[in-house]
Design an enzyme around this catalytic site. Structure first.
Site, PDB file in Angstrom:
ATOM      1  N   SER A  74       0.712  -1.269  -0.078  1.00 11.80           N
ATOM      2  CA  SER A  74       0.132   0.222   0.197  1.00 11.80           C
ATOM      3  C   SER A  74       0.721   1.118  -0.110  1.00 11.80           C
ATOM      4  CB  SER A  74      -1.088  -0.123   1.068  1.00 11.80           C
ATOM      5  OG  SER A  74      -0.105   0.067   2.313  1.00 11.80           O
ATOM      6  N   ARG A 109      -8.481  -2.299 -18.825  1.00 11.64           N
ATOM      7  CA  ARG A 109      -8.832  -3.198 -17.971  1.00 11.64           C
ATOM      8  C   ARG A 109      -8.087  -3.105 -16.584  1.00 11.64           C
ATOM      9  NH1 ARG A 109      -8.638  -8.143 -22.520  1.00 11.64           N
ATOM     10  NH2 ARG A 109     -10.583  -7.497 -23.484  1.00 11.64           N
ATOM     11  N   HIS A 110      -7.229  -2.321 -16.779  1.00  6.75           N
ATOM     12  CA  HIS A 110      -6.417  -2.192 -15.351  1.00  6.75           C
ATOM     13  C   HIS A 110      -7.223  -0.757 -14.690  1.00  6.75           C
ATOM     14  CE1 HIS A 110      -3.028  -4.603 -16.129  1.00  6.75           C
ATOM     15  NE2 HIS A 110      -3.250  -4.643 -17.305  1.00  6.75           N
ATOM     16  N   ARG A 111      -8.329  -1.106 -13.715  1.00 10.25           N
ATOM     17  CA  ARG A 111      -9.306  -0.327 -13.558  1.00 10.25           C
ATOM     18  C   ARG A 111      -8.802   0.483 -12.237  1.00 10.25           C
ATOM     19  NH1 ARG A 111     -13.604  -4.734 -13.194  1.00 10.25           N
ATOM     20  NH2 ARG A 111     -12.375  -5.446 -11.699  1.00 10.25           N
ATOM     21  N   SER A 152     -11.679  10.776 -27.807  1.00 13.35           N
ATOM     22  CA  SER A 152     -13.067  10.030 -28.350  1.00 13.35           C
ATOM     23  C   SER A 152     -13.295  10.334 -29.809  1.00 13.35           C
ATOM     24  CB  SER A 152     -14.150  11.192 -27.502  1.00 13.35           C
ATOM     25  OG  SER A 152     -15.424  10.944 -28.171  1.00 13.35           O
ATOM     26  N   ARG A 170     -16.041   9.768 -30.966  1.00 13.32           N
ATOM     27  CA  ARG A 170     -17.534  10.646 -31.214  1.00 13.32           C
ATOM     28  C   ARG A 170     -17.271  12.096 -31.416  1.00 13.32           C
ATOM     29  NH1 ARG A 170     -22.068  11.673 -26.314  1.00 13.32           N
ATOM     30  NH2 ARG A 170     -23.341  12.297 -27.761  1.00 13.32           N
ATOM     31  N   ASN A 172      -0.741   4.498  -9.790  1.00 16.12           N
ATOM     32  CA  ASN A 172       0.136   4.620  -8.671  1.00 16.12           C
ATOM     33  C   ASN A 172       1.345   3.545  -9.264  1.00 16.12           C
ATOM     34  OD1 ASN A 172      -0.783   2.147  -7.449  1.00 16.12           O
ATOM     35  ND2 ASN A 172      -2.409   3.267  -7.023  1.00 16.12           N
ATOM     36  N   ASN A 193       1.526  -5.116 -10.497  1.00 11.86           N
ATOM     37  CA  ASN A 193       0.349  -5.746 -11.110  1.00 11.86           C
ATOM     38  C   ASN A 193       0.506  -5.613 -12.904  1.00 11.86           C
ATOM     39  OD1 ASN A 193      -2.088  -6.799 -11.942  1.00 11.86           O
ATOM     40  ND2 ASN A 193      -3.343  -5.120 -11.432  1.00 11.86           N
ATOM     41  N   ARG A 198       1.669  -7.389 -18.150  1.00 13.39           N
ATOM     42  CA  ARG A 198       1.580  -7.097 -19.644  1.00 13.39           C
ATOM     43  C   ARG A 198       3.096  -7.167 -20.147  1.00 13.39           C
ATOM     44  NH1 ARG A 198      -3.478  -7.571 -21.273  1.00 13.39           N
ATOM     45  NH2 ARG A 198      -4.956  -6.458 -19.958  1.00 13.39           N
TER      46      ARG A 198
END
Length: 198
Positions: free
Chosen positions: A63, A86-88, A96, A98, A159, A166, A171
Protein backbone atom coordinates in the site's frame (compact mmCIF):
# COMPACT_ATOMS: atom_id res chain seq x y z
CA UNK A 1 -8.19 10.36 -48.29
CA UNK A 2 -4.83 10.82 -46.66
CA UNK A 3 -4.09 8.94 -43.48
CA UNK A 4 -0.99 8.13 -41.45
CA UNK A 5 0.51 4.83 -40.40
CA UNK A 6 2.19 5.40 -37.06
CA UNK A 7 3.98 3.39 -34.39
CA UNK A 8 2.81 3.03 -30.79
CA UNK A 9 4.42 5.62 -28.52
CA UNK A 10 4.75 6.54 -24.86
CA UNK A 11 5.61 9.94 -23.36
CA UNK A 12 6.15 10.31 -19.62
CA UNK A 13 4.19 13.39 -18.50
CA UNK A 14 4.97 13.51 -14.79
CA UNK A 15 5.69 11.46 -11.70
CA UNK A 16 4.65 12.05 -8.13
CA UNK A 17 6.04 10.89 -4.82
CA UNK A 18 9.46 9.29 -4.55
CA UNK A 19 11.27 6.39 -2.97
CA UNK A 20 13.02 8.89 -0.66
CA UNK A 21 9.71 10.22 0.68
CA UNK A 22 8.22 6.73 0.99
CA UNK A 23 11.25 5.51 2.94
CA UNK A 24 11.31 8.66 5.10
CA UNK A 25 7.65 8.29 6.04
CA UNK A 26 8.53 5.16 8.04
CA UNK A 27 10.51 7.44 10.40
CA UNK A 28 7.63 9.93 10.53
CA UNK A 29 4.92 7.32 11.15
CA UNK A 30 6.79 4.99 13.51
CA UNK A 31 9.46 7.16 15.15
CA UNK A 32 7.77 10.56 15.37
CA UNK A 33 10.42 12.33 13.27
CA UNK A 34 9.46 15.52 11.47
CA UNK A 35 9.25 15.06 7.70
CA UNK A 36 12.23 17.41 7.27
CA UNK A 37 14.41 15.38 9.66
CA UNK A 38 13.30 12.07 8.12
CA UNK A 39 14.05 13.28 4.58
CA UNK A 40 17.42 14.66 5.64
CA UNK A 41 18.27 11.29 7.18
CA UNK A 42 17.37 9.13 4.15
CA UNK A 43 18.86 11.55 1.63
CA UNK A 44 22.14 11.46 3.56
CA UNK A 45 22.15 7.65 3.52
CA UNK A 46 20.57 6.17 0.39
CA UNK A 47 21.15 2.66 1.77
CA UNK A 48 18.18 3.35 4.10
CA UNK A 49 15.98 4.00 1.05
CA UNK A 50 17.11 0.84 -0.70
CA UNK A 51 16.73 -1.29 2.44
CA UNK A 52 13.25 0.03 3.25
CA UNK A 53 11.84 -0.16 -0.27
CA UNK A 54 13.11 -3.73 -0.65
CA UNK A 55 11.69 -4.60 2.77
CA UNK A 56 8.27 -3.17 1.84
CA UNK A 57 8.31 -5.27 -1.34
CA UNK A 58 9.53 -8.44 0.39
CA UNK A 59 7.07 -8.16 3.28
CA UNK A 60 4.10 -7.38 1.03
CA UNK A 61 3.55 -3.87 2.41
CA UNK A 62 2.45 -2.74 -1.04
CA UNK A 63 0.00 0.00 0.00
CA UNK A 64 2.94 2.39 0.55
CA UNK A 65 3.56 2.30 -3.21
CA UNK A 66 0.21 4.01 -3.80
CA UNK A 67 1.86 7.26 -2.65
CA UNK A 68 4.01 7.44 -5.78
CA UNK A 69 3.28 6.94 -9.44
CA UNK A 70 3.32 8.38 -12.93
CA UNK A 71 1.28 9.76 -15.82
CA UNK A 72 1.90 8.95 -19.48
CA UNK A 73 0.52 9.98 -22.84
CA UNK A 74 0.20 6.83 -24.92
CA UNK A 75 -0.72 6.51 -28.55
CA UNK A 76 -1.71 3.05 -29.63
CA UNK A 77 -4.39 1.16 -31.48
CA UNK A 78 -7.95 0.85 -30.19
CA UNK A 79 -7.12 -2.84 -29.73
CA UNK A 80 -4.42 -1.75 -27.26
CA UNK A 81 -6.56 0.76 -25.39
CA UNK A 82 -9.33 -1.81 -24.92
CA UNK A 83 -6.81 -4.02 -23.10
CA UNK A 84 -5.17 -1.14 -21.23
CA UNK A 85 -8.37 0.08 -19.58
CA UNK A 86 -8.90 -3.32 -17.99
CA UNK A 87 -6.49 -2.09 -15.31
CA UNK A 88 -9.24 -0.38 -13.33
CA UNK A 89 -7.02 0.98 -10.55
CA UNK A 90 -5.50 3.37 -13.10
CA UNK A 91 -7.12 6.55 -14.41
CA UNK A 92 -7.68 7.26 -18.09
CA UNK A 93 -8.69 10.08 -20.41
CA UNK A 94 -8.99 8.85 -23.99
CA UNK A 95 -9.40 10.52 -27.36
CA UNK A 96 -13.08 10.33 -28.26
CA UNK A 97 -14.03 9.05 -31.70
CA UNK A 98 -17.39 10.65 -31.04
CA UNK A 99 -15.98 14.17 -31.03
CA UNK A 100 -12.82 13.99 -33.16
CA UNK A 101 -13.59 14.62 -36.82
CA UNK A 102 -10.97 12.51 -38.56
CA UNK A 103 -11.80 14.09 -41.93
CA UNK A 104 -9.76 17.06 -40.70
CA UNK A 105 -6.53 15.12 -41.21
CA UNK A 106 -6.23 13.00 -38.10
CA UNK A 107 -6.87 9.50 -39.47
CA UNK A 108 -4.05 7.47 -37.91
CA UNK A 109 -3.67 3.71 -37.94
CA UNK A 110 -1.36 1.25 -36.23
CA UNK A 111 -0.77 -1.98 -38.08
CA UNK A 112 1.56 -4.80 -37.05
CA UNK A 113 4.60 -4.61 -39.36
CA UNK A 114 4.21 -8.21 -40.53
CA UNK A 115 0.58 -7.55 -41.55
CA UNK A 116 1.13 -4.28 -43.41
CA UNK A 117 0.87 -5.79 -46.91
CA UNK A 118 -2.23 -7.76 -45.99
CA UNK A 119 -4.06 -4.86 -44.36
CA UNK A 120 -3.18 -1.85 -46.52
CA UNK A 121 -6.13 -2.29 -48.90
CA UNK A 122 -8.54 -2.68 -46.00
CA UNK A 123 -7.20 0.46 -44.33
CA UNK A 124 -7.47 2.39 -47.63
CA UNK A 125 -11.11 1.41 -48.07
CA UNK A 126 -11.88 2.08 -44.40
CA UNK A 127 -10.44 5.61 -44.63
CA UNK A 128 -12.46 6.28 -47.80
CA UNK A 129 -15.59 4.81 -46.23
CA UNK A 130 -15.26 7.02 -43.17
CA UNK A 131 -14.80 10.14 -45.32
CA UNK A 132 -17.83 9.22 -47.43
CA UNK A 133 -19.96 8.67 -44.33
CA UNK A 134 -18.86 12.02 -42.88
CA UNK A 135 -20.52 13.65 -45.89
CA UNK A 136 -23.89 12.78 -44.37
CA UNK A 137 -23.21 11.50 -40.83
CA UNK A 138 -21.91 13.01 -37.60
CA UNK A 139 -18.50 11.80 -36.36
CA UNK A 140 -20.26 9.76 -33.65
CA UNK A 141 -22.06 7.71 -36.32
CA UNK A 142 -19.29 7.58 -38.93
CA UNK A 143 -16.95 6.07 -36.32
CA UNK A 144 -18.77 2.74 -36.55
CA UNK A 145 -16.69 1.80 -39.59
CA UNK A 146 -13.35 2.50 -37.90
CA UNK A 147 -11.32 -0.62 -37.05
CA UNK A 148 -9.32 -1.61 -33.98
CA UNK A 149 -6.25 -0.49 -35.99
CA UNK A 150 -7.39 3.13 -35.52
CA UNK A 151 -4.85 5.01 -33.39
CA UNK A 152 -6.03 6.60 -30.19
CA UNK A 153 -4.34 8.90 -27.69
CA UNK A 154 -4.88 8.06 -24.04
CA UNK A 155 -3.66 9.80 -20.89
CA UNK A 156 -2.87 7.19 -18.25
CA UNK A 157 -2.16 7.59 -14.56
CA UNK A 158 -1.11 4.68 -12.35
CA UNK A 159 0.22 4.52 -8.86
CA UNK A 160 3.43 2.55 -8.39
CA UNK A 161 1.61 -0.35 -6.71
CA UNK A 162 -0.63 -0.92 -9.73
CA UNK A 163 2.17 -0.27 -12.20
CA UNK A 164 5.07 -2.28 -10.78
CA UNK A 165 3.22 -5.04 -8.93
CA UNK A 166 0.31 -5.71 -11.31
CA UNK A 167 0.54 -4.06 -14.73
CA UNK A 168 4.23 -4.73 -15.51
CA UNK A 169 4.24 -8.43 -14.52
CA UNK A 170 1.02 -9.08 -16.46
CA UNK A 171 1.69 -7.01 -19.57
CA UNK A 172 5.37 -7.73 -20.20
CA UNK A 173 4.89 -11.49 -20.24
CA UNK A 174 5.17 -13.44 -23.48
CA UNK A 175 1.46 -14.32 -23.32
CA UNK A 176 0.44 -10.65 -23.44
CA UNK A 177 -0.82 -8.99 -26.65
CA UNK A 178 2.27 -7.81 -28.57
CA UNK A 179 1.30 -4.13 -28.68
CA UNK A 180 0.53 -3.85 -24.95
CA UNK A 181 3.78 -5.70 -24.22
CA UNK A 182 5.66 -3.05 -26.22
CA UNK A 183 3.79 -0.21 -24.50
CA UNK A 184 4.43 -1.73 -21.05
CA UNK A 185 8.18 -1.92 -21.72
CA UNK A 186 8.19 1.65 -23.08
CA UNK A 187 6.33 2.86 -19.98
CA UNK A 188 8.76 0.96 -17.74
CA UNK A 189 11.82 2.53 -19.39
CA UNK A 190 10.43 6.03 -18.75
CA UNK A 191 10.31 5.52 -14.97
CA UNK A 192 13.33 3.29 -14.32
CA UNK A 193 15.44 6.23 -13.17
CA UNK A 194 12.54 7.77 -11.16
CA UNK A 195 11.92 4.66 -9.03
CA UNK A 196 15.19 2.71 -9.35
CA UNK A 197 14.81 0.42 -6.34
CA UNK A 198 11.16 -0.41 -6.93
Amino acid sequence: MAYSLIKPSVTLLTTWGSEDITAAMADVIYRGYSIDKALERVRADQSIVRRRILSFLKDGHSSVFEFMGAQWLIEGSRALTHELIRHRIASYWQESQRYVDYVKGQLRFIIPPDALNLMSNVIDSTAKGYVNLRGSQAPEDARYVLPNAMASRIWVQMNAREFFLNFIPLRTGLGAFHEIRLIAWLMFTTVMDKFPVT
